[in-house]
Design a protein around this motif. Structure first.
Motif, mmCIF file in Angstrom:
data_model
loop_
_atom_site.group_PDB
_atom_site.id
_atom_site.type_symbol
_atom_site.label_atom_id
_atom_site.label_comp_id
_atom_site.label_asym_id
_atom_site.label_seq_id
_atom_site.Cartn_x
_atom_site.Cartn_y
_atom_site.Cartn_z
ATOM 1 N N ASN A 1 -0.511 -1.597 18.178
ATOM 2 C CA ASN A 1 0.761 -2.040 18.747
ATOM 3 C C ASN A 1 1.571 -2.783 17.698
ATOM 4 O O ASN A 1 1.049 -3.227 16.676
ATOM 5 N N ALA A 2 2.864 -2.917 17.978
ATOM 6 C CA ALA A 2 3.773 -3.699 17.138
ATOM 7 C C ALA A 2 4.924 -4.149 18.020
ATOM 8 O O ALA A 2 5.198 -3.541 19.062
ATOM 9 N N PHE A 3 5.578 -5.237 17.639
ATOM 10 C CA PHE A 3 6.725 -5.714 18.406
ATOM 11 C C PHE A 3 7.690 -6.425 17.474
ATOM 12 O O PHE A 3 7.344 -6.815 16.360
ATOM 13 N N VAL A 4 8.929 -6.546 17.932
ATOM 14 C CA VAL A 4 9.953 -7.234 17.160
ATOM 15 C C VAL A 4 10.675 -8.214 18.068
ATOM 16 O O VAL A 4 10.804 -7.986 19.277
ATOM 17 N N LEU A 5 11.129 -9.332 17.495
ATOM 18 C CA LEU A 5 11.947 -10.301 18.208
ATOM 19 C C LEU A 5 13.312 -10.383 17.524
ATOM 20 O O LEU A 5 13.400 -10.234 16.295
ATOM 21 N N PRO A 6 14.395 -10.588 18.277
ATOM 22 C CA PRO A 6 15.752 -10.552 17.713
ATOM 23 C C PRO A 6 15.972 -11.516 16.558
ATOM 24 O O PRO A 6 16.851 -11.281 15.725
ATOM 25 N N SER A 7 15.194 -12.587 16.494
ATOM 26 C CA SER A 7 15.401 -13.575 15.435
ATOM 27 C C SER A 7 14.791 -13.157 14.099
ATOM 28 O O SER A 7 14.853 -13.900 13.131
ATOM 29 N N GLY A 8 14.209 -11.952 14.038
ATOM 30 C CA GLY A 8 13.659 -11.471 12.772
ATOM 31 C C GLY A 8 12.173 -11.712 12.633
ATOM 32 O O GLY A 8 11.700 -12.129 11.576
ATOM 33 N N LYS A 9 11.437 -11.469 13.692
ATOM 34 C CA LYS A 9 9.983 -11.640 13.687
ATOM 35 C C LYS A 9 9.334 -10.307 14.052
ATOM 36 O O LYS A 9 9.720 -9.681 15.039
ATOM 37 N N ILE A 10 8.353 -9.899 13.256
ATOM 38 C CA ILE A 10 7.659 -8.642 13.527
ATOM 39 C C ILE A 10 6.156 -8.895 13.555
ATOM 40 O O ILE A 10 5.589 -9.485 12.637
ATOM 41 N N GLY A 11 5.523 -8.442 14.630
ATOM 42 C CA GLY A 11 4.079 -8.541 14.763
ATOM 43 C C GLY A 11 3.453 -7.156 14.752
ATOM 44 O O GLY A 11 3.975 -6.234 15.369
ATOM 45 N N VAL A 12 2.349 -7.030 14.021
ATOM 46 C CA VAL A 12 1.616 -5.770 13.929
ATOM 47 C C VAL A 12 0.152 -6.078 14.199
ATOM 48 O O VAL A 12 -0.366 -7.111 13.741
ATOM 49 N N THR A 13 -0.529 -5.216 14.927
ATOM 50 C CA THR A 13 -1.946 -5.468 15.207
ATOM 51 C C THR A 13 -2.847 -4.804 14.180
ATOM 52 O O THR A 13 -2.462 -3.832 13.520
ATOM 53 N N THR A 14 -4.053 -5.346 14.078
ATOM 54 C CA THR A 14 -5.044 -4.740 13.178
ATOM 55 C C THR A 14 -5.389 -3.330 13.659
ATOM 56 O O THR A 14 -5.704 -2.455 12.844
ATOM 57 N N GLY A 15 -5.319 -3.117 14.972
ATOM 58 C CA GLY A 15 -5.576 -1.790 15.511
ATOM 59 C C GLY A 15 -4.573 -0.772 15.013
ATOM 60 O O GLY A 15 -4.932 0.377 14.716
ATOM 61 N N LEU A 16 -3.313 -1.178 14.889
ATOM 62 C CA LEU A 16 -2.296 -0.271 14.375
ATOM 63 C C LEU A 16 -2.523 0.013 12.893
ATOM 64 O O LEU A 16 -2.420 1.162 12.443
ATOM 65 N N LEU A 17 -2.828 -1.023 12.129
ATOM 66 C CA LEU A 17 -3.072 -0.837 10.699
ATOM 67 C C LEU A 17 -4.268 0.081 10.459
ATOM 68 O O LEU A 17 -4.306 0.815 9.465
ATOM 69 N N GLY A 18 -5.238 0.037 11.370
ATOM 70 C CA GLY A 18 -6.388 0.914 11.244
ATOM 71 C C GLY A 18 -6.072 2.346 11.648
ATOM 72 O O GLY A 18 -6.793 3.274 11.260
ATOM 73 N N LEU A 19 -4.993 2.526 12.395
ATOM 74 C CA LEU A 19 -4.635 3.853 12.892
ATOM 75 C C LEU A 19 -3.743 4.613 11.918
ATOM 76 O O LEU A 19 -3.921 5.820 11.729
ATOM 77 N N VAL A 20 -2.777 3.925 11.313
ATOM 78 C CA VAL A 20 -1.854 4.613 10.395
ATOM 79 C C VAL A 20 -2.609 5.054 9.148
ATOM 80 O O VAL A 20 -3.482 4.352 8.652
ATOM 81 N N ARG A 21 -2.245 6.212 8.634
ATOM 82 C CA ARG A 21 -2.992 6.804 7.526
ATOM 83 C C ARG A 21 -2.342 6.583 6.169
ATOM 84 O O ARG A 21 -2.937 6.909 5.133
ATOM 85 N N ASN A 22 -1.125 6.064 6.171
ATOM 86 C CA ASN A 22 -0.442 5.797 4.904
ATOM 87 C C ASN A 22 0.716 4.840 5.154
ATOM 88 O O ASN A 22 1.034 4.516 6.298
ATOM 89 N N ASP A 23 1.347 4.398 4.071
ATOM 90 C CA ASP A 23 2.463 3.469 4.206
ATOM 91 C C ASP A 23 3.672 4.114 4.864
ATOM 92 O O ASP A 23 4.500 3.419 5.476
ATOM 93 N N ASP A 24 3.807 5.430 4.746
ATOM 94 C CA ASP A 24 4.930 6.115 5.392
ATOM 95 C C ASP A 24 4.852 5.952 6.907
ATOM 96 O O ASP A 24 5.872 5.723 7.562
ATOM 97 N N GLN A 25 3.645 6.089 7.453
ATOM 98 C CA GLN A 25 3.481 5.936 8.902
ATOM 99 C C GLN A 25 3.682 4.490 9.329
ATOM 100 O O GLN A 25 4.246 4.223 10.401
ATOM 101 N N LEU A 26 3.261 3.552 8.515
ATOM 102 C CA LEU A 26 3.534 2.146 8.815
ATOM 103 C C LEU A 26 5.032 1.892 8.765
ATOM 104 O O LEU A 26 5.580 1.162 9.603
ATOM 105 N N ALA A 27 5.719 2.528 7.816
ATOM 106 C CA ALA A 27 7.174 2.392 7.717
ATOM 107 C C ALA A 27 7.863 2.960 8.952
ATOM 108 O O ALA A 27 8.904 2.459 9.382
#
Length: 252
Positions: A99-125
Motif C-alpha cells: 500500500n501507499a498513501f499521500v497527504l495534501p501537505s506533501g507526505k507520502i507513506g509506502v509499506t514494506t509490503g509494497l517495496l517487496g512487491l515492486v520489481r524495479n524502480d520504474d514500478q515504484l515510480a
C-alpha cells in the motif's frame, strides 16, 4: 404536472445549487471543472496531524536503503510534477499489505509490503507518481467538498421527512455514496494513474511498467469488490485505461 416542494426542502435545494455554482473552478491539468469549497491549505493542518499520528502509532522501517530508495524515486517524481516548491516527507511503514498513501501537505507513506512487491524502480515510480498525481489534481480538496455538499443535501431531506427521517437519511446516504461519491473516487484514481504516468515519463522511468505493476497487483489479490461498489476501479479497467493512454502518447 407542476410539483410543489415544502419550503425547507426548496431552500435546501436552492442553497445546495448556489453553493455548487459558486465553488466550480476549471482545472487545466485535468481538463475539467472541479467543485471546491475548501482550499488545500486548509487541509494542511489536518494532514500534518494525521501524518504525526501515523508516525507515532505505526511501526516504521529503519532500513536505510529502503528509505533512501523511496526518497530518491519520490524526489524525481516530485520534480517532474513541478512540486519542488513545497517540503516533502517520506516514510516506510512496516506492513505486509502492499500500500501507499499521500497527504495534501506533501507526505507520502509506502509499506514494506509494497517495496517487496515492486520489481524495479520504474514500478515504484508508478506508485509514487500516482500518489503525487492526487496532490496535483487537488483530489483531497475535491473529495472533501463533494462529501460536504452531499451531507448538506441529505440533511435538507431529513429536515422535512417527518417520521421517515431515518429512512430518508439511510436511502439518501446510500444513493449519494453509490451514485456520486464512489464513482467520483474511481474517477480520481484513473486521473491519478494518468498523471502518474506523465510524471514517470518526464522523470525518465518507463511508463509501461505501470501496467506491469497493476498486473502484479491483480495477481496477488485474495478477492475483489464489485466495481460499482468500490472506491477504486477494477484492475482490468485500470490496466485497459493505462494501455490506451500510453499507446496514445507513443510511449513504451
Amino acid at each position: 404536472m407542476t410539483r410543489i416542494f415544502p419550503r425547507p426542502l426548496t431552500a435546501a435545494f436552492a442553497a445546495t445549487a448556489a453553493l455548487s455554482l459558486a465553488a466550480c473552478a476549471y482545472n487545466e491539468t485535468l481538463g475539467r471543472n472541479q467543485f471546491l469549497i475548501v482550499d488545500d491549505a486548509a487541509l494542511t493542518q489536518q494532514s500534518d496531524a494525521a501524518w504525526a499520528e501515523a508516525l507515532r502509532t505505526q511501526p516504521t522501517s529503519r532500513d536505510a536503503a529502503a528509505n533512501e530508495r523511496v526518497r530518491r524515486v519520490g524526489g524525481r517524481i516530485v520534480q517532474a510534477a513541478g512540486l519542488t516548491n513545497r517540503s516533502w516527507d517520506y516514510a516506510v511503514f512496516v506492513s505486509n499489505s502492499p500500500n501507499a498513501f499521500v497527504l495534501p501537505s506533501g507526505k507520502i507513506g509506502v509499506t514494506t509490503g509494497l517495496l517487496g512487491l515492486v520489481r524495479n524502480d520504474d514500478q515504484l515510480a508508478a506508485v509514487l507518481g500516482h500518489e503525487v498525481g492526487h496532490v496535483v489534481a487537488r483530489h483531497a480538496a475535491e473529495r472533501y467538498s463533494t462529501t460536504a455538499l452531499s451531507s448538506v443535501a441529505i440533511s435538507g431531506v431529513q429536515s422535512v421527512a417527518g417520521d421517515y427521517a431515518k429512512a430518508a437519511g439511510a436511502i439518501g446516504g446510500l444513493g449519494a455514496q453509490l451514485g456520486v461519491l464512489l464513482p467520483f473516487s474511481r474517477n480520481h484514481e484513473l486521473e491519478a494513474d494518468r498523471l502518474g504516468v506523465d510524471y514517470m515519463q518526464r522523470a525518465g522511468y518507463r511508463p509501461s511498467e505501470s501496467i506491469a505493476l497493476w498486473r502484479i497487483m491483480a495477481g496477488q489479490r485474495q478477492g475483489s469488490t464489485p466495481e460499482f461498489a468500490s472506491t477504486h476501479p477494477s484492475d482490468a479497467s485500470r490496466i485497459a485505461a493505462l494501455e490506451q493512454y500510453i499507446a496514445s502518447q507513443g510511449w513504451s
